[in-house]
Write a protein that holds these residues in place. Structure first.
Motif, PDB file in Angstrom:
ATOM      1  N   GLY A 109       0.097  -4.282  -2.129  1.00 45.79           N
ATOM      2  CA  GLY A 109      -0.012  -5.617  -1.558  1.00 45.79           C
ATOM      3  C   GLY A 109       0.276  -5.686  -0.072  1.00 45.79           C
ATOM      4  O   GLY A 109       0.709  -6.730   0.424  1.00 45.79           O
ATOM      5  N   LEU A 110       0.026  -4.613   0.660  1.00 46.49           N
ATOM      6  CA  LEU A 110       0.292  -4.588   2.095  1.00 46.49           C
ATOM      7  C   LEU A 110      -0.970  -4.944   2.880  1.00 46.49           C
ATOM      8  O   LEU A 110      -2.070  -4.521   2.531  1.00 46.49           O
ATOM      9  CB  LEU A 110       0.773  -3.203   2.529  1.00 46.49           C
ATOM     10  N   PHE A 111      -0.787  -5.705   3.966  1.00 42.97           N
ATOM     11  CA  PHE A 111      -1.899  -6.092   4.827  1.00 42.97           C
ATOM     12  C   PHE A 111      -1.497  -5.922   6.294  1.00 42.97           C
ATOM     13  O   PHE A 111      -0.310  -5.908   6.624  1.00 42.97           O
ATOM     14  CB  PHE A 111      -2.299  -7.556   4.594  1.00 42.97           C
ATOM     15  N   GLU A 112      -2.479  -5.792   7.151  1.00 37.52           N
ATOM     16  CA  GLU A 112      -2.242  -5.787   8.587  1.00 37.52           C
ATOM     17  C   GLU A 112      -3.403  -6.482   9.282  1.00 37.52           C
ATOM     18  O   GLU A 112      -4.521  -6.546   8.744  1.00 37.52           O
ATOM     19  CB  GLU A 112      -2.089  -4.362   9.118  1.00 37.52           C
ATOM     20  N   TYR A 113      -3.101  -7.008  10.458  1.00 38.01           N
ATOM     21  CA  TYR A 113      -4.147  -7.660  11.245  1.00 38.01           C
ATOM     22  C   TYR A 113      -4.668  -6.670  12.270  1.00 38.01           C
ATOM     23  O   TYR A 113      -3.938  -6.183  13.135  1.00 38.01           O
ATOM     24  CB  TYR A 113      -3.627  -8.913  11.944  1.00 38.01           C
ATOM     25  N   ASP A 114      -5.937  -6.361  12.150  1.00 42.25           N
ATOM     26  CA  ASP A 114      -6.581  -5.439  13.076  1.00 42.25           C
ATOM     27  C   ASP A 114      -7.128  -6.254  14.239  1.00 42.25           C
ATOM     28  O   ASP A 114      -8.124  -6.964  14.100  1.00 42.25           O
ATOM     29  CB  ASP A 114      -7.708  -4.707  12.341  1.00 42.25           C
ATOM     30  N   GLU A 115      -6.461  -6.141  15.391  1.00 36.41           N
ATOM     31  CA  GLU A 115      -6.858  -6.945  16.541  1.00 36.41           C
ATOM     32  C   GLU A 115      -8.158  -6.466  17.174  1.00 36.41           C
ATOM     33  O   GLU A 115      -8.826  -7.225  17.867  1.00 36.41           O
ATOM     34  CB  GLU A 115      -5.732  -6.965  17.578  1.00 36.41           C
ATOM     35  N   VAL A 116      -8.510  -5.201  16.946  1.00 31.98           N
ATOM     36  CA  VAL A 116      -9.769  -4.704  17.488  1.00 31.98           C
ATOM     37  C   VAL A 116     -10.945  -5.355  16.770  1.00 31.98           C
ATOM     38  O   VAL A 116     -11.897  -5.834  17.386  1.00 31.98           O
ATOM     39  CB  VAL A 116      -9.838  -3.173  17.358  1.00 31.98           C
ATOM     40  N   ASN A 117     -10.870  -5.384  15.441  1.00 32.59           N
ATOM     41  CA  ASN A 117     -11.949  -5.989  14.650  1.00 32.59           C
ATOM     42  C   ASN A 117     -11.685  -7.450  14.294  1.00 32.59           C
ATOM     43  O   ASN A 117     -12.511  -8.081  13.639  1.00 32.59           O
ATOM     44  CB  ASN A 117     -12.164  -5.172  13.371  1.00 32.59           C
ATOM     45  N   ARG A 118     -10.490  -7.933  14.659  1.00 32.96           N
ATOM     46  CA  ARG A 118     -10.115  -9.336  14.477  1.00 32.96           C
ATOM     47  C   ARG A 118     -10.257  -9.794  13.021  1.00 32.96           C
ATOM     48  O   ARG A 118     -10.920 -10.769  12.708  1.00 32.96           O
ATOM     49  CB  ARG A 118     -10.959 -10.243  15.385  1.00 32.96           C
ATOM     50  N   ARG A 119      -9.596  -9.059  12.166  1.00 34.49           N
ATOM     51  CA  ARG A 119      -9.593  -9.447  10.752  1.00 34.49           C
ATOM     52  C   ARG A 119      -8.385  -8.823  10.052  1.00 34.49           C
ATOM     53  O   ARG A 119      -7.835  -7.810  10.513  1.00 34.49           O
ATOM     54  CB  ARG A 119     -10.877  -9.032  10.050  1.00 34.49           C
ATOM     55  N   THR A 120      -7.995  -9.441   8.953  1.00 34.67           N
ATOM     56  CA  THR A 120      -6.901  -8.924   8.149  1.00 34.67           C
ATOM     57  C   THR A 120      -7.451  -7.916   7.151  1.00 34.67           C
ATOM     58  O   THR A 120      -8.437  -8.191   6.463  1.00 34.67           O
ATOM     59  CB  THR A 120      -6.193 -10.059   7.394  1.00 34.67           C
ATOM     60  N   ILE A 121      -6.819  -6.774   7.067  1.00 38.42           N
ATOM     61  CA  ILE A 121      -7.299  -5.718   6.183  1.00 38.42           C
ATOM     62  C   ILE A 121      -6.151  -5.207   5.308  1.00 38.42           C
ATOM     63  O   ILE A 121      -4.984  -5.246   5.702  1.00 38.42           O
ATOM     64  CB  ILE A 121      -7.894  -4.541   6.978  1.00 38.42           C
ATOM     65  N   PRO A 122      -6.461  -4.738   4.103  1.00 34.94           N
ATOM     66  CA  PRO A 122      -5.405  -4.162   3.262  1.00 34.94           C
ATOM     67  C   PRO A 122      -4.979  -2.805   3.781  1.00 34.94           C
ATOM     68  O   PRO A 122      -5.777  -2.063   4.370  1.00 34.94           O
ATOM     69  CB  PRO A 122      -6.089  -4.036   1.890  1.00 34.94           C
ATOM     70  N   ILE A 123      -3.725  -2.483   3.597  1.00 28.48           N
ATOM     71  CA  ILE A 123      -3.225  -1.162   3.959  1.00 28.48           C
ATOM     72  C   ILE A 123      -3.283  -0.293   2.706  1.00 28.48           C
ATOM     73  O   ILE A 123      -2.512  -0.480   1.769  1.00 28.48           O
ATOM     74  CB  ILE A 123      -1.791  -1.212   4.488  1.00 28.48           C
ATOM     75  N   ARG A 124      -4.196   0.650   2.696  1.00 30.65           N
ATOM     76  CA  ARG A 124      -4.341   1.545   1.565  1.00 30.65           C
ATOM     77  C   ARG A 124      -3.476   2.793   1.751  1.00 30.65           C
ATOM     78  O   ARG A 124      -2.928   3.031   2.821  1.00 30.65           O
ATOM     79  CB  ARG A 124      -5.806   1.939   1.391  1.00 30.65           C
ATOM     80  N   VAL A 125      -3.377   3.570   0.705  1.00 32.37           N
ATOM     81  CA  VAL A 125      -2.704   4.868   0.767  1.00 32.37           C
ATOM     82  C   VAL A 125      -3.771   5.916   1.033  1.00 32.37           C
ATOM     83  O   VAL A 125      -4.741   6.041   0.275  1.00 32.37           O
ATOM     84  CB  VAL A 125      -1.956   5.174  -0.543  1.00 32.37           C
ATOM     85  N   ALA A 126      -3.607   6.677   2.099  1.00 32.82           N
ATOM     86  CA  ALA A 126      -4.598   7.694   2.458  1.00 32.82           C
ATOM     87  C   ALA A 126      -4.448   8.948   1.607  1.00 32.82           C
ATOM     88  O   ALA A 126      -5.438   9.579   1.249  1.00 32.82           O
ATOM     89  CB  ALA A 126      -4.466   8.049   3.934  1.00 32.82           C
ATOM     90  N   ASN A 127      -3.210   9.296   1.273  1.00 30.58           N
ATOM     91  CA  ASN A 127      -2.990  10.538   0.541  1.00 30.58           C
ATOM     92  C   ASN A 127      -1.631  10.506  -0.143  1.00 30.58           C
ATOM     93  O   ASN A 127      -0.648  10.042   0.432  1.00 30.58           O
ATOM     94  CB  ASN A 127      -3.052  11.744   1.497  1.00 30.58           C
ATOM     95  N   ILE A 128      -1.589  10.963  -1.392  1.00 31.67           N
ATOM     96  CA  ILE A 128      -0.333  11.160  -2.114  1.00 31.67           C
ATOM     97  C   ILE A 128      -0.246  12.622  -2.500  1.00 31.67           C
ATOM     98  O   ILE A 128      -1.181  13.180  -3.077  1.00 31.67           O
ATOM     99  CB  ILE A 128      -0.243  10.288  -3.379  1.00 31.67           C
ATOM    100  N   THR A 129       0.855  13.258  -2.159  1.00 31.57           N
ATOM    101  CA  THR A 129       1.093  14.637  -2.577  1.00 31.57           C
ATOM    102  C   THR A 129       2.327  14.657  -3.465  1.00 31.57           C
ATOM    103  O   THR A 129       3.337  14.012  -3.149  1.00 31.57           O
ATOM    104  CB  THR A 129       1.252  15.567  -1.361  1.00 31.57           C
ATOM    105  N   VAL A 130       2.239  15.368  -4.588  1.00 31.84           N
ATOM    106  CA  VAL A 130       3.281  15.306  -5.610  1.00 31.84           C
ATOM    107  C   VAL A 130       3.825  16.698  -5.886  1.00 31.84           C
ATOM    108  O   VAL A 130       3.057  17.643  -6.146  1.00 31.84           O
ATOM    109  CB  VAL A 130       2.731  14.713  -6.927  1.00 31.84           C
ATOM    110  N   GLY A 131       5.138  16.842  -5.815  1.00 33.60           N
ATOM    111  CA  GLY A 131       5.793  18.089  -6.179  1.00 33.60           C
ATOM    112  C   GLY A 131       6.223  18.048  -7.627  1.00 33.60           C
ATOM    113  O   GLY A 131       5.735  17.249  -8.430  1.00 33.60           O
ATOM    114  N   SER A 132       7.171  18.895  -7.999  1.00 33.85           N
ATOM    115  CA  SER A 132       7.629  18.916  -9.383  1.00 33.85           C
ATOM    116  C   SER A 132       8.463  17.698  -9.724  1.00 33.85           C
ATOM    117  O   SER A 132       8.411  17.196 -10.850  1.00 33.85           O
ATOM    118  CB  SER A 132       8.423  20.195  -9.649  1.00 33.85           C
ATOM    119  N   THR A 133       9.261  17.187  -8.746  1.00 35.32           N
ATOM    120  CA  THR A 133      10.089  16.003  -9.019  1.00 35.32           C
ATOM    121  C   THR A 133      10.049  14.970  -7.896  1.00 35.32           C
ATOM    122  O   THR A 133      10.692  13.938  -8.011  1.00 35.32           O
ATOM    123  CB  THR A 133      11.565  16.414  -9.240  1.00 35.32           C
TER     124      THR A 133
END
Length: 586
Positions: A455-479
């Motif tokens: 549920g994260l958002f940010e305002y991109d002033e270059v494109n002048r719109r609100t966009i969701p903040i996605r996860v680019a990458n998740i890396t998982v170890g053993s724990t």
């Protein structure tokens, strides 16, 4: 205008770019997230107090308020108003002032100037610090061998490490590789490797041409086990491979079909073909997959078909679904198709498959479609899984949830119609905080949302719109695990800009088991809520007058000049088995 005070839960997940405002930097985005309203008091019956009670309470309140105001006035008289001084220095160059006012700019700069590998966590196998006898490395340290070295991939185990150099050669080190030498050594050469996966005792390497190699982690086994016959540059003059390895490339691939991705658990590996087909194979010499993680019903050591024990099997139940991504935990498997559907199979003893965990059926040997839509039942949102990740006894899913109109809603009055919310969900074992949802749960068989990554958002002033903040990458170890956010970044600072024109990277958070200091916090307590860690190069931070107040940011891919040549590189995080690394990737 005074900035509004944010709730603690909100301020903790704000991107570094919002901090730039206070530092006087050029800022391209403003970050915010929706926080739930304060719960209202319940409407239980109240006993009406008497007038005398009201009078007594009012008198006490007046006395208390007068005392507090008097004390505050005295305290204000004693306190001296402190105004933060500018961090800029007179006479300093534009670039020097950028380093002084922005930790993020300095981190990006150092990642370009000094590429390499930082590692921390358990060092019993001399993987994260080959030249040290310390049992633990508490905070990020550089591995000297990789100074100014760019890598294609990196995988870390508590006992051995493996990396692909820029030229495609394989490098190995650690006690699991050799007890005699701690220096990383080039082992498999000339195969133009591009991706790695590791099992309990072997390394799975994928070449750019689509060939899959299974290499012993041990140097002794590489030297003593049977070696492959290879073609030579001299016609009709075959040669023998320098080290022992096994060929796991499926023999049933079609014309122009090749393996494009690999992911391995402790005893199995998943192979994804360019056609969307999925194959699985045994990937360890110490044990045969027995928890259904191969996705082939009934296959055991005694019932396997004739041929090599590690021959690839096509997962035929996934035929007809164009699989775009695969992920393997220790003993379970995930597959994601182009339509955003997830299939899970293998061990489910901790609920890591995202379906009901029962003692009668501790594992599932047939890919099962996860009911992702149930997670958004009653929300007027449609869900599509955008990425998967797995490791240990945990699974993670990122989801784009799109707002749609309910049957009784008028679409003309819905301002949020079509808005996409990016969420992250987890299932499996949470005893060490591995779910990242703030709870310490033994078994989580229904995916649970990770609030700090949803549920994260940010305002991109270059494109002048609100966009969701996605996860680019998740890396998982053993724990433990780490997530790099896909927030707006900026890497265009140049001599033409002002000294306030600074670069910044992507936010990175960590959570889970920390018994070997693998989270990099310098402490040993497990963490159930994603948190930040300090910058990797703390010596440079201290020289710039900073200590604890800033955090590590990942440098996104950018074309820079390294040793006189232009390369496209980025920083990547790798969570392994009780160890963690950050490396410069081409």
């Amino acid at each position: 205008m005074a900035a509004a005070k944010l709730p603690r839960s909100t301020a903790r997940v704000l991107s570094s770019t919002s901090r730039n405002i206070a530092l006087g930097q050029r800022n391209q985005t403003k970050r915010f997230l929706h926080t739930p309203p304060t719960p209202q008091a319940s409407h239980s019956e109240w006993t009406r107090p008497s007038a005398a009670t009201f009078a007594a309470a009012a008198a006490l309140a007046l006395i208390y308020n007068a005392s507090v105001q008097h004390a505050q006035a005295e305290e204000a008289d004693q306190q001296e108003l402190v105004i933060e001084k500018s961090k800029k220095k007179k006479g300093a160059s534009k670039e020097e002032n950028r380093d002084l006012i922005s930790s993020q700019h300095l981190q990006v700069k150092k990642s370009w100037e000094n590429p390499g590998v930082y590692a921390w966590g358990s060092n019993t196998g001399k993987v994260v610090a080959p030249d040290s006898n310390e049992a633990f490395i508490r905070t990020p340290q550089r591995i000297a061998f990789f100074d100014d070295v760019l890598l294609r991939d990196l995988k870390l185990d508590r006992q051995f490490g493996a990396a692909i150099l820029e030229n495609g050669d394989l490098v190995q080190w650690g006690k699991g590789y050799s007890e005699e030498s701690s220096t990383p050594s080039v082992t498999l050469k000339g195969k133009d490797l591009k991706q790695l996966a590791i099992s309990r005792d072997r390394i799975i390497a994928l070449s750019k041409s689509g060939k899959v190699y299974s290499i012993p982690a041990s140097k002794l086994e590489q030297e003593t086990q049977p070696k492959q016959s290879e073609s030579s540059w001299i016609p009709y003059w075959p040669s023998t491979s320098r080290i022992s390895y096994r060929n796991l490339t499926p023999t049933t691939l079609g014309y122009n079909e090749r393996i494009t991705s690999v992911s391995s658990g402790l005893e199995h590996v998943l192979l994804l073909a360019s056609s969307g087909r999925v194959f699985s194979a045994a990937s360890s010499m110490e044990g045969f997959p027995s928890r259904g993680q191969l996705g082939v019903p009934g296959v055991t050591w005694s019932t396997r078909p004739p041929g090599p024990f590690d021959m690839p099997h096509e997962i035929t139940t996934l035929k007809g679904f164009e699989i775009t991504s695969v992920a393997a935990g220790d003993t379970h498997s995930l597959a994601l198709d182009r339509e955003g559907r997830v299939f899970a199979f293998g061990d489910n003893s901790s609920g890591q498959l995202g379906i009901d965990a029962t003692g009668e059926a501790p594992f599932v040997d047939v890919p099962s479609l996860l009911p992702i839509s149930k997670l958004y039942s009653g929300t007027s949102q449609t869900a599509k899984v955008t990425s998967i990740a797995a490791g240990g006894l945990n699974s993670f899913f990122t989801i784009d949830a799109t707002r749609v109109a309910a049957p009784d809603e008028d679409t003309r009055s819905l301002a949020t119609l079509g808005r996409v919310t990016a969420d992250t969900w987890a299932c499996g074992q949470g005893l060490r905080g591995g779910l990242g949802n703030g709870r310490w749960t033994h078994i989580q068989d229904t995916p649970s949302k990770i609030p700090s990554l949803s549920g994260l958002f940010e305002y991109d002033e270059v494109n002048r719109r609100t966009i969701p903040i996605r996860v680019a990458n998740i890396t998982v170890g053993s724990t433990h695990a780490s997530a790099t956010l896909d927030n707006v970044t900026y890497l265009a600072a140049s001599e033409k800009g002002t000294e306030n024109d600074t670069n910044w990277g992507a936010d990175c958070l960590w959570w889970g088991g920390n018994e070997f200091y693998q989270l990099g916090t310098g402490k040993r307590n497990n963490v159930a809520n994603p948190l930040y860690i300090r910058p990797l190069d703390m010596e440079s931070e201290i020289q710039a007058g900073r200590k604890e107040e800033h955090r590590f940011h990942v440098t996104p891919r950018s074309t820079v000049r390294i040793k006189g040549k232009k390369v496209a590189m980025e920083q990547r995080v790798e969570c392994g088995r009780n160890v963690t690394g950050v490396y410069s990737r081409v």
